[in-house]
Structures are given as C-alpha cells and as structure tokens.
Design an enzyme around this catalytic site. Structure first.
Site, PDB file in Angstrom:
ATOM      1  N   THR A   1       0.825  -1.204   0.000  1.00 49.90           N
ATOM      2  CA  THR A   1       0.000   0.000   0.000  1.00 49.90           C
ATOM      3  C   THR A   1       0.861   1.257   0.000  1.00 49.90           C
ATOM      4  O   THR A   1       1.993   1.249   0.500  1.00 49.90           O
ATOM      5  CB  THR A   1      -0.889   0.004   1.265  1.00 49.90           C
ATOM      6  OG1 THR A   1      -1.444   1.314   1.443  1.00 49.90           O
ATOM      7  CG2 THR A   1      -0.097  -0.318   2.520  1.00 49.90           C
TER       8      THR A   1
ATOM      9  N   TYR B   1      -1.499   0.127  10.445  1.00 48.88           N
ATOM     10  CA  TYR B   1      -1.783  -0.596   9.201  1.00 48.88           C
ATOM     11  C   TYR B   1      -0.583  -0.530   8.253  1.00 48.88           C
ATOM     12  O   TYR B   1      -0.091  -1.549   7.755  1.00 48.88           O
ATOM     13  CB  TYR B   1      -3.035  -0.002   8.536  1.00 48.88           C
ATOM     14  CG  TYR B   1      -3.241  -0.458   7.111  1.00 48.88           C
ATOM     15  CD1 TYR B   1      -3.571  -1.778   6.824  1.00 48.88           C
ATOM     16  CD2 TYR B   1      -3.089   0.439   6.047  1.00 48.88           C
ATOM     17  CE1 TYR B   1      -3.760  -2.194   5.506  1.00 48.88           C
ATOM     18  CE2 TYR B   1      -3.278   0.030   4.731  1.00 48.88           C
ATOM     19  CZ  TYR B   1      -3.606  -1.284   4.466  1.00 48.88           C
ATOM     20  OH  TYR B   1      -3.785  -1.700   3.168  1.00 48.88           O
TER      21      TYR B   1
HETATM   22  N1  LIG Z   1      -8.757  -1.250  -1.114  1.00 46.09           N
HETATM   23  C1  LIG Z   1      -7.694  -0.447  -1.253  1.00 46.09           C
HETATM   24  O1  LIG Z   1      -7.809   0.700  -1.714  1.00 46.09           O
HETATM   25  C2  LIG Z   1      -6.321  -0.940  -0.869  1.00 46.09           C
HETATM   26  C3  LIG Z   1      -5.239  -0.055  -0.965  1.00 46.09           C
HETATM   27  C4  LIG Z   1      -3.970  -0.511  -0.630  1.00 46.09           C
HETATM   28  C5  LIG Z   1      -3.775  -1.826  -0.231  1.00 46.09           C
HETATM   29  N2  LIG Z   1      -4.855  -2.664  -0.116  1.00 46.09           N
HETATM   30  C6  LIG Z   1      -4.606  -4.050   0.312  1.00 46.09           C
HETATM   31  O2  LIG Z   1      -5.185  -4.920  -0.642  1.00 46.09           O
HETATM   32  C7  LIG Z   1      -5.671  -6.110  -0.023  1.00 46.09           C
HETATM   33  C8  LIG Z   1      -7.108  -6.332  -0.435  1.00 46.09           C
HETATM   34  O3  LIG Z   1      -7.886  -5.194  -0.057  1.00 46.09           O
HETATM   35  P1  LIG Z   1      -9.469  -5.212  -0.242  1.00 46.09           P
HETATM   36  O4  LIG Z   1      -9.920  -3.793  -0.266  1.00 46.09           O
HETATM   37  O5  LIG Z   1      -9.818  -6.119  -1.348  1.00 46.09           O
HETATM   38  O6  LIG Z   1      -9.899  -5.835   1.155  1.00 46.09           O
HETATM   39  P2  LIG Z   1     -11.059  -6.887   1.472  1.00 46.09           P
HETATM   40  O7  LIG Z   1     -11.330  -6.775   2.947  1.00 46.09           O
HETATM   41  O8  LIG Z   1     -12.200  -6.705   0.542  1.00 46.09           O
HETATM   42  O9  LIG Z   1     -10.360  -8.281   1.173  1.00 46.09           O
HETATM   43  C9  LIG Z   1      -9.529  -8.960   2.098  1.00 46.09           C
HETATM   44  C10 LIG Z   1      -9.907 -10.435   2.060  1.00 46.09           C
HETATM   45  O10 LIG Z   1      -9.025 -11.174   2.910  1.00 46.09           O
HETATM   46  C11 LIG Z   1      -9.782 -12.081   3.708  1.00 46.09           C
HETATM   47  N3  LIG Z   1      -9.017 -12.311   4.938  1.00 46.09           N
HETATM   48  C12 LIG Z   1      -8.596 -11.391   5.851  1.00 46.09           C
HETATM   49  N4  LIG Z   1      -7.899 -11.989   6.829  1.00 46.09           N
HETATM   50  C13 LIG Z   1      -7.849 -13.321   6.535  1.00 46.09           C
HETATM   51  C14 LIG Z   1      -7.275 -14.444   7.173  1.00 46.09           C
HETATM   52  N5  LIG Z   1      -6.625 -14.348   8.347  1.00 46.09           N
HETATM   53  N6  LIG Z   1      -7.416 -15.651   6.583  1.00 46.09           N
HETATM   54  C15 LIG Z   1      -8.081 -15.781   5.408  1.00 46.09           C
HETATM   55  N7  LIG Z   1      -8.659 -14.743   4.765  1.00 46.09           N
HETATM   56  C16 LIG Z   1      -8.549 -13.524   5.328  1.00 46.09           C
HETATM   57  C17 LIG Z   1     -11.116 -11.389   3.910  1.00 46.09           C
HETATM   58  O11 LIG Z   1     -12.173 -12.257   4.231  1.00 46.09           O
HETATM   59  C18 LIG Z   1     -11.317 -10.705   2.551  1.00 46.09           C
HETATM   60  O12 LIG Z   1     -11.988 -11.545   1.635  1.00 46.09           O
HETATM   61  C19 LIG Z   1      -5.456  -5.918   1.475  1.00 46.09           C
HETATM   62  O13 LIG Z   1      -4.275  -6.601   1.826  1.00 46.09           O
HETATM   63  C20 LIG Z   1      -5.264  -4.425   1.631  1.00 46.09           C
HETATM   64  O14 LIG Z   1      -4.443  -4.128   2.714  1.00 46.09           O
HETATM   65  C21 LIG Z   1      -6.117  -2.254  -0.421  1.00 46.09           C
END
Ligand SMILES: NC(=O)c1ccc[n+]([C@@H]2O[C@H](COP(=O)([O-])OP(=O)(O)OC[C@H]3O[C@@H](n4cnc5c(N)ncnc54)[C@H](O)[C@@H]3O)[C@@H](O)[C@H]2O)c1
Length: 362
Positions: free
Chosen positions: A123, A147
C-alpha cells in the site's frame, strides 16, 4: 480431467474480497485457475466465481499446507489482511496479528511449496507524509499508521526471505483502489464501507445520511486531502502482469500502482454529481490521525516493468462502474455503514461541523 490440469492454479489468499475477486476474474481471463483461500471475515462467498473456494484462515496451517498439496499452485497472491487505517489505530493488536503473523504463515507454506513466487498486496500507506511528489518507490518508507507499519513489516520479511531462502516476490503498492467490474459480476462490498468513492455514492443514493469529509484545512488547493484513485480492473491486470513477470524469472521488486494524478475529496464529489446527477450530502470533521495531505504515485516503474495501463482509471469510469454496482447491491449495506459512521465519529473525532455541499447537476 480436473480444471487445474488444464489451467495453472494460482493460490489467491483473500480472493473473496474486493481487489482479490476482481483479480480472480482477470486471472481466469488470462488462462489461470484462481484457488481462493479466504476466511470470509470481510469477503463474500458470492464474489468467488472463477475457481474453488477454500474457506479457511491463514492461521490454519494444516489447511494452508493441504491447499498447496491439493492444487499445486504455480504462485500465490496475498490479499488477505485487515485494511482499515482508522481501525488499525484503535485496535493495532488485530492488525499486527492478522497482517504480520497471518502473512508469515502464508510465507511458511510458500517455502514448503518449493518457494513458488508471491505477489503481495502492499500500500501507499508505507510512505507516510512525503517530502516530495510524486512518490517513487525510492521515497523513504515512514508509515504513519499501524496498518502501514504491518504492510512494511511484510515487505521487509519478503526481502529477508529472498536473501535467506531464495523466495521470489513482487510487492504491489496500491494507491486508492476504486470502481467496480463494468460487467457487474463482482464489486466493492465492504461492511462497513470506509472508502471515499463508495461512501460518497451511498450518501448520494440516500443510503447513508451524509458523507463525513475528514479535514478541509489541508495545504491543498481546496483544503481537502488529495489521493490517487486507480480503477480496480487496472489493478487486477497489473497482478496478472506481475505474476507473469515472476513466472518468467523476473526480479523481485516493489512497484507503485497509481495513476500519477491526484484528486481532492471535493473533486470526487463533483464527479459524482456530474456522472449520476446526484448531490452528495456531506459534513466536515477534523482530520484523522495518520492521514497525509497528498498521496500521488510515480508509476513509471509499473509502466516499464509490467506494461501497466491506467486505461480504465479516469474518474468518470470509476464513478460510473461503482455507482452501477452500488445501485444493484442490497440495501442492507446502508444500515451497517451508517451504524459504523456514527460509532467512528463518536470514538475518533468528537464534535464535527455540519454542512451540506451542493453541486450543479449534469
Ligand atoms: N482497497 C484499497 O484501496 C487498498 C489499498 C492498498 C492496499 N490494499 C490491500 O489490498 C488487499 C485487499 O484489499 P481489499 O480492499 O480487497 O480488502 P477486502 O477486505 O475486501 O479483502 C480482504 C480479504 O481477505 C480475507 N481475509 C482477511 N484476513 C484473513 C485471514 N486471516 N485468513 C483468510 N482470509 C482472510 C477477507 O475475508 C477478505 O476476503 C489488502 O491486503 C489491503 O491491505 C487495499
């Protein structure tokens, strides 16, 4: 003949979530079989559409090992994490545990599976408040939130594991993911929803009472925070490119994924008014701890190494696809986000000023 003998399997930890599900669609289109490994803590069963779902947690080491044994993935993509900056300030233990220890379990499984390459969801929060813009991958890493620190810790672990064990990786540092699949097969359904674009659209649709704008006193032209919004489908394609790079023997790298264009909160609300004809009711609250004024990517490394394209990331397309998804999805989201908004504003921000910002339609 099983599907995985036709298509190379890729383990997608967190593939039932927002970015993971869009990436599964892109993987399928590119000829891979996405094997989703997800505990459904924030993900959704009905977003898993292009391969099997292993419903399990990163902390279940036996289930992880079994999944690698059964599907023989050629690589792993790691999306599974807690991803709310504000929550990480209020409850850092949850973040250090899931995002660091959980990820280390996955790295152990990857090592036991002959070090298949891994693409890690990092991120722009690893940078913090930067001295110069746009942000390159060489900008000093100084995250402002727990985070961001958990994501940096895993980037560092990947580098150390590469030296010691020969692990191969790409860290993709996303800026702000936004927008949804234009075909409406998957979309963004966070509960609670904290991201600006969907929250603002939910407010415009009357499914949230109003949008809270955190800070209008930043040193930016209109006083609101500036971010770099990248369409989730452009992000998804970048994962396929990173995967191919690693499978072709490419070098380990950290790569920014953003458009290089910064947009303020007010500009987002104006675009929503233009595209949907709806005004966004909003109020101003104090800045949130850990939110820098401006985050904008230099994406030249992504263009050079991944052939990264931002073709779908224009703001109109982001708003149009997010609006289409949100008008289709269940009204139940409204109750959950609204409840969270109330508790967030009480817990983190104390008093706030109420305004109603109107924009011309059309
Ligand atoms: N959305 C954004 O703008 C953004 C920006 C930068 C980084 N990210 C990173 O991208 C990734 C995905 O983000 P997102 O927005 O799709 O989030 P999201 O919450 O929609 O997806 C995360 C998924 O991981 C699963 N999960 C979490 N912990 C788990 C565990 N211990 N075991 C198994 N499954 C688990 C959740 O059930 C979920 O389906 C994350 O790592 C987040 O930090 C997102």
């Amino acid at each position: 003949m099983s599907l995985s003998t036709v298509r190379p399997a890729v383990l997608v930890a967190g593939g039932a979530g927002y970015i993971g599900s869009h990436t599964c669609k892109a993987l399928h289109a590119a000829g891979f079989l996405p094997v989703v490994y997800d505990n459904l803590s924030t993900g959704h069963r009905d977003l898993v559409r292009w391969g099997p779902l292993v419903e399990a947690d990163l902390f279940e080491k036996d289930a992880l090992a079994r999944t690698f044994r059964e599907h023989h993935p050629v690589a792993a993509l790691h999306f599974a994490a807690c991803a709310y900056v504000g929550e990480s300030v209020a409850d850092p233990a949850k973040y250090y545990l899931n995002n660091i220890v959980g990820a280390l379990h996955l790295l152990d499984a990857v090592r036991s599976a002959d070090n298949v390459p891994i693409v890690f969801s990092s991120t722009c929060a690893v940078y913090g408040e930067t001295q110069s813009l746009p942000i390159t991958e060489d900008t000093p890493l100084a995250p402002l939130s727990p985070y961001g620190r958990t994501k940096l810790a895993i980037e560092q672990a990947l580098s150390d594991y590469a030296v010691a064990y020969g692990l191969r990786f790409v860290c993709l540092r996303y800026f702000n993911a936004a927008g949804c699949d234009p075909e409406g097969e998957v979309g963004e359904s966070h509960e609670p929803e904290t991201h600006l674009v969907p929250r603002a659209i939910l407010a415009a649709l009357g499914r949230l009472e109003e949008l809270t704008i955190y800070g209008d006193d930043y040193p930016t032209p209109d006083g609101t925070a500036i971010r770099d919004y990248i369409h989730v489908c452009d992000l998804a394609d970048a994962h396929v490119a990173a995967l191919r790079l690693l499978l072709a023997g490419g070098k380990n790298a950290a790569i920014n994924l953003g458009t290089g264009v910064g947009l303020s909160v007010h500009q987002i609300l104006q675009a929503i008014a233009r595209v949907t004809g709806l005004e966004v009711p909003s109020r101003i609250a104090p800045r949130r701890h850990g939110d820098p004024a401006v985050l904008v990517a230099d994406n030249s490394r992504a263009r050079r190494t991944l052939g990264f394209s931002t073709a779908r990331s224009n703001l109109e397309n982001i708003v149009r696809t997010a609006h289409a998804w949100l008008t289709r999805t269940s009204e139940t989201t409204e109750l959950r986000v609204d409840k969270q908004r109330q508790s967030d504003s009480t817990r983190e921000h104390g008093q706030s000023r109420s305004t109603r910002i109107r924009f011309p339609h059309g």
